[in-house]
Design a protein around this motif. Structure first.
Motif, PDB file in Angstrom:
ATOM      1  N   GLU A 150     -13.838  -3.879 -37.548  1.00  0.00           N
ATOM      2  CA  GLU A 150     -13.811  -3.527 -36.126  1.00  0.00           C
ATOM      3  C   GLU A 150     -13.141  -2.182 -35.883  1.00  0.00           C
ATOM      4  O   GLU A 150     -13.574  -1.412 -35.025  1.00  0.00           O
ATOM      5  N   VAL A 151     -12.081  -1.906 -36.632  1.00  0.00           N
ATOM      6  CA  VAL A 151     -11.311  -0.685 -36.351  1.00  0.00           C
ATOM      7  C   VAL A 151     -11.659   0.475 -37.277  1.00  0.00           C
ATOM      8  O   VAL A 151     -11.343   1.625 -36.970  1.00  0.00           O
ATOM      9  N   LEU A 152     -12.295   0.183 -38.412  1.00  0.00           N
ATOM     10  CA  LEU A 152     -12.695   1.239 -39.339  1.00  0.00           C
ATOM     11  C   LEU A 152     -14.218   1.295 -39.391  1.00  0.00           C
ATOM     12  O   LEU A 152     -14.867   0.415 -39.955  1.00  0.00           O
ATOM     13  N   VAL A 153     -14.779   2.321 -38.785  1.00  0.00           N
ATOM     14  CA  VAL A 153     -16.232   2.478 -38.722  1.00  0.00           C
ATOM     15  C   VAL A 153     -16.596   3.816 -39.354  1.00  0.00           C
ATOM     16  O   VAL A 153     -16.174   4.871 -38.885  1.00  0.00           O
ATOM     17  N   ASN A 194      -6.391  -9.658 -45.961  1.00  0.00           N
ATOM     18  CA  ASN A 194      -7.085 -10.939 -45.721  1.00  0.00           C
ATOM     19  C   ASN A 194      -7.843 -11.007 -44.388  1.00  0.00           C
ATOM     20  O   ASN A 194      -8.153 -12.104 -43.918  1.00  0.00           O
ATOM     21  N   LEU A 195      -8.124  -9.853 -43.777  1.00  0.00           N
ATOM     22  CA  LEU A 195      -8.822  -9.853 -42.482  1.00  0.00           C
ATOM     23  C   LEU A 195      -9.984  -8.852 -42.501  1.00  0.00           C
ATOM     24  O   LEU A 195      -9.948  -7.816 -41.839  1.00  0.00           O
ATOM     25  N   TRP A 206     -13.828   6.169 -39.985  1.00  0.00           N
ATOM     26  CA  TRP A 206     -13.043   6.618 -38.827  1.00  0.00           C
ATOM     27  C   TRP A 206     -12.221   5.452 -38.273  1.00  0.00           C
ATOM     28  O   TRP A 206     -12.766   4.374 -37.990  1.00  0.00           O
ATOM     29  N   TYR A 207     -10.921   5.692 -38.117  1.00  0.00           N
ATOM     30  CA  TYR A 207     -10.057   4.690 -37.511  1.00  0.00           C
ATOM     31  C   TYR A 207     -10.094   4.844 -35.999  1.00  0.00           C
ATOM     32  O   TYR A 207      -9.852   5.922 -35.461  1.00  0.00           O
ATOM     33  N   HIS A 208     -10.415   3.748 -35.311  1.00  0.00           N
ATOM     34  CA  HIS A 208     -10.469   3.740 -33.846  1.00  0.00           C
ATOM     35  C   HIS A 208      -9.089   3.323 -33.331  1.00  0.00           C
ATOM     36  O   HIS A 208      -8.691   2.165 -33.460  1.00  0.00           O
ATOM     37  N   THR A 209      -8.388   4.266 -32.736  1.00  0.00           N
ATOM     38  CA  THR A 209      -6.983   4.045 -32.374  1.00  0.00           C
ATOM     39  C   THR A 209      -6.783   3.108 -31.197  1.00  0.00           C
ATOM     40  O   THR A 209      -5.724   2.511 -31.047  1.00  0.00           O
ATOM     41  N   GLY A 210      -7.796   3.012 -30.318  1.00  0.00           N
ATOM     42  CA  GLY A 210      -7.627   2.227 -29.100  1.00  0.00           C
ATOM     43  C   GLY A 210      -6.963   3.008 -27.985  1.00  0.00           C
ATOM     44  O   GLY A 210      -6.759   2.485 -26.890  1.00  0.00           O
ATOM     45  N   ASP A 211      -6.619   4.270 -28.236  1.00  0.00           N
ATOM     46  CA  ASP A 211      -6.001   5.122 -27.220  1.00  0.00           C
ATOM     47  C   ASP A 211      -6.991   6.167 -26.713  1.00  0.00           C
ATOM     48  O   ASP A 211      -7.766   6.729 -27.490  1.00  0.00           O
ATOM     49  N   ILE A 212      -6.935   6.420 -25.426  1.00  0.00           N
ATOM     50  CA  ILE A 212      -7.782   7.435 -24.801  1.00  0.00           C
ATOM     51  C   ILE A 212      -6.977   8.725 -24.689  1.00  0.00           C
ATOM     52  O   ILE A 212      -5.798   8.698 -24.302  1.00  0.00           O
ATOM     53  N   GLY A 213      -7.590   9.849 -25.031  1.00  0.00           N
ATOM     54  CA  GLY A 213      -6.847  11.097 -24.986  1.00  0.00           C
ATOM     55  C   GLY A 213      -7.716  12.296 -24.672  1.00  0.00           C
ATOM     56  O   GLY A 213      -8.945  12.193 -24.586  1.00  0.00           O
ATOM     57  N   VAL A 214      -7.068  13.435 -24.485  1.00  0.00           N
ATOM     58  CA  VAL A 214      -7.762  14.707 -24.268  1.00  0.00           C
ATOM     59  C   VAL A 214      -7.039  15.780 -25.084  1.00  0.00           C
ATOM     60  O   VAL A 214      -5.825  15.700 -25.308  1.00  0.00           O
ATOM     61  N   PHE A 215      -7.807  16.792 -25.540  1.00  0.00           N
ATOM     62  CA  PHE A 215      -7.245  17.914 -26.279  1.00  0.00           C
ATOM     63  C   PHE A 215      -7.220  19.148 -25.393  1.00  0.00           C
ATOM     64  O   PHE A 215      -8.143  19.381 -24.602  1.00  0.00           O
ATOM     65  N   ASP A 216      -6.158  19.951 -25.520  1.00  0.00           N
ATOM     66  CA  ASP A 216      -6.162  21.226 -24.817  1.00  0.00           C
ATOM     67  C   ASP A 216      -6.790  22.297 -25.717  1.00  0.00           C
ATOM     68  O   ASP A 216      -7.223  22.004 -26.849  1.00  0.00           O
ATOM     69  N   ASP A 217      -6.827  23.529 -25.248  1.00  0.00           N
ATOM     70  CA  ASP A 217      -7.489  24.600 -25.993  1.00  0.00           C
ATOM     71  C   ASP A 217      -6.791  24.925 -27.306  1.00  0.00           C
ATOM     72  O   ASP A 217      -7.401  25.501 -28.218  1.00  0.00           O
ATOM     73  N   GLU A 218      -5.513  24.554 -27.424  1.00  0.00           N
ATOM     74  CA  GLU A 218      -4.764  24.833 -28.648  1.00  0.00           C
ATOM     75  C   GLU A 218      -4.799  23.667 -29.628  1.00  0.00           C
ATOM     76  O   GLU A 218      -4.183  23.728 -30.690  1.00  0.00           O
TER      77      GLU A 218
END
Length: 609
Positions: free
Chosen positions: A442-445, A435-436, A448-460
């Protein structure tokens, strides 16, 4: 065939996955249930997968007999117990959809959730939960059946029935319609609604996250693809099943076929672990923090010195064990002694057979993880959200990378937005909020789901979550601070602090509101003949403040200069669901707390300079 399609082909629905599990291992133990004796050890009754199916089919048929239709919602308001799982499986097998409600949810939110989800049947644990539903008449129009698990103090009638009566109705329905449950299971598919989980949210009304059968099928199949667990393993399941993490563990169990000992009574976790002797357990960070605090504060004198020595040895051994290198002979000998004198006792408290534990639902402090690993106990961290069906990333026990949440679930797409926000796409993602539609957009574009969390990936490909996009605040000096990092450092380094709220948006420096752990505070008071004082009085003693001030130096040593806590206030009460300090799943309502205690926050800043 793509990996996604391959994993989805594992089963058509939760009911299909359950029945395939029964076919594969009918005589293996599926669940263990305690007798809930109020005192002393509990006896545990085991149920095989075949026995579980018999109960689930009766319950599913009972729901069909009561008129449950395709995708209609059934609310469950109960603590974690075996009946919760059996009923959830039954709802899926009857082609209904489970609406989860935390048992500590207030009456207003209970009514909102049951009305918004349009529940037709509501299952409640006891008279207390029944009273919440019975208060007011707004639910009477659409809730046609109320099922009560513990009927003490409950008056049954045509609308309010017992758990046993539901099973009886199911047996009668199956006698007349032997294929009823089979047909209901066959009618469900990947796109059928399986679950509505209302996220408590730190502000505003709860919002219903829709999760399809595909979500749970994929969670089970994808984790099975990693081959993390043996079907002969035993899980101790105490997590709230109203939470998405608890729900995901049911799907994982169906895929692997291991046994679960189910008991959500928090005060019995340690006793239960000793009785069941599980091989793995999942939990929220606070449980692991409490275990550490109990060890750190539970001994004095010589025992405390030996424990400190042992954990010092464990810390020096960590890199060798983590990297698979041979320890120097002297260190190896010391570690063997430390294991016998110190670590073995901690392992025994966990049942003596734990292979690893998984932390989820909130960020785990690296210090907690390293402390347990010093003792030879592995805790790995996962990451996800209700909108991702819980597990989206997992730090694999076979190759742990401390400080990260590990790799993305097999077949799931992930990337970082320009600002570093973590985005996800795949079958585990919600199709939206009930119902929203505007919030969904806003969150599904573009899928893609926008988690609201900021992150970084390592080489693995391991993900590290660095910030929560909405929680970040900026000091007047222009420095961004992630409050969860500061709060985690406080609770990890000051054992007597159970809750912390970092503040400082627009201010010169970071401050904090602190809540003391009642049990530890009382123990401290009893040792000093101050046990007659109330919790409120104890929290405000100068000795307590001085102790916290000394320990805050250890906290600040682990933070960047601009993150350090310059001032703090100790509240004279806990933050609870009742005073709106935390959500039903115990997350701090940060903005509400800041507003409610605005005067105290203001007192932490000197406006004259």
């Amino acid at each position: 065939m793509s990996l996604q399609n391959e994993l989805l082909s594992f089963a058509n629905s939760v009911g299909d996955m359950f029945r395939k599990r029964v076919e594969q291992t009918p005589n293996s133990v599926a669940f263990m249930d305690p007798d809930r004796a109020p005192e002393g050890p509990n006896t545990w009754t085991s149920y095989t997968w075949a026995e579980t199916k018999e109960i689930v089919d009766d319950l599913a048929a009972g729901l069909l007999a009561r008129g449950l239709e395709y995708e209609q919602r059934v609310g469950i308001i109960s603590s974690t117990r075996l009946e919760w799982i059996l009923l959830d499986l039954a709802i899926g097998c009857a082609a209904g959809a489970t609406t989860t409600v935390y048992p500590n949810t207030n009456v207003g939110d209970v009514h909102y959730i049951l009305n918004d989800s349009d529940c037709k049947v509501v299952i409640v644990e006891n008279a207390e939960q029944l009273a919440k539903v019975a208060e007011g008449s707004d639910l009477a129009d659409h809730v046609h059946t109320l099922v009560v698990l513990d009927t003490d103090g409950v008056e049954l009638d045509d609308r309010v029935i017992s758990y046993e009566q539901l099973k009886d109705a199911g047996r009668a329905h199956l006698a007349a319609h032997p294929d009823a449950v089979d047909q209901a299971v066959a009618s469900t598919h990947h796109d059928t609604l399986s679950t509505l989980i209302y996220t408590s949210g730190t502000t505003g009304q709860p919002k219903g996250v829709k999760l399809l059968h595909a979500s749970w099928v994929y969670e089970g199949a994808a984790t099975k693809h990693w081959d993390l667990i043996d079907h002969e393993d035993v899980q101790y399941l105490w997590l709230p099943l109203s939470h998405v993490f608890g729900k995901a563990l049911i799907a994982v169990q169906l895929a692997y076929g291991f046994a679960s000992a189910v008991d959500g009574r928090l005060d019995r976790i340690v006793a239960g672990l000793g009785e069941v002797r599980p091989t793995f357990m999942c939990g929220a960070p606070r449980i692991f923090e409490k275990v550490r605090v109990a060890v750190l504060t539970g001994s004095t004198g010589l025992k405390a010195k030996i424990a400190r020595w042992g954990f010092g040895v464990g810390a020096r051994s960590r890199s060798y064990r983590h990297e698979g290198r041979e320890m120097p002979k002297a260190l190896a000998l010391q570690y063997k002694v430390a294991d016998k004198l110190v670590f073995s006792k901690l392992k025994d408290k966990l049942g003596g057979r734990i292979k690893f534990m998984i932390s989820g639902a909130a960020k785990l402090s690296p210090q907690i993880q390293e402390w347990f690993y010093s003792a030879g106990i592995l805790i790995v961290e996962g990451y996800g959200a209700t909108e991702t069906s819980a597990v989206a990333f997992l730090n694999l026990p076979t190759e742990p990378r401390f400080g990260t949440v590990g790799k993305v679930l097999p077949g799931i797409e992930t990337k970082l937005a320009d600002d570093g926000e973590v985005l996800l796409r795949g079958p585990i993602i919600t199709p939206g909020y009930h119902n929203l539609p505007e919030l969904t957009d806003e969150v599904l574009v573009d899928g893609w789901y926008h988690t609201g969390d900021i992150g970084v990936f390592d080489d693995e490909g391991n993900l590290t979550i660095t910030d929560r996009k909405k929680d970040l605040f900026k000091t007047s000096g222009g420095k961004f601070i992630a409050p969860q990092k500061v709060e985690g450092a406080i609770t990890a380094n000051i054992p007597y602090v159970s809750q912390a709220v970092a503040v400082g948006d627009g201010e010169k420096y970071c401050s904090a509101l602190l809540v003391m752990e009642p049990a530890l505070l009382q123990r401290w008071a009893d040792k000093r003949q101050l046990g007659h004082l109330s919790y409120e009085e104890l929290t405000q003693l100068p000795e307590i403040r001085e102790s916290v001030e000394r320990q805050m130096a250890k906290v600040n040593a682990r933070l960047e200069r601009w993150e350090t806590v310059k001032r703090f206030a100790i509240l004279d009460h806990e933050l609870t669901v009742e005073n709106e300090g935390v959500t039903p799943n115990m997350k701090i309502r940060r903005s509400l707390v800041k507003d409610k205690y605005a005067d105290i926050v203001e007192s932490l800043y000197d406006r004259e300079d």
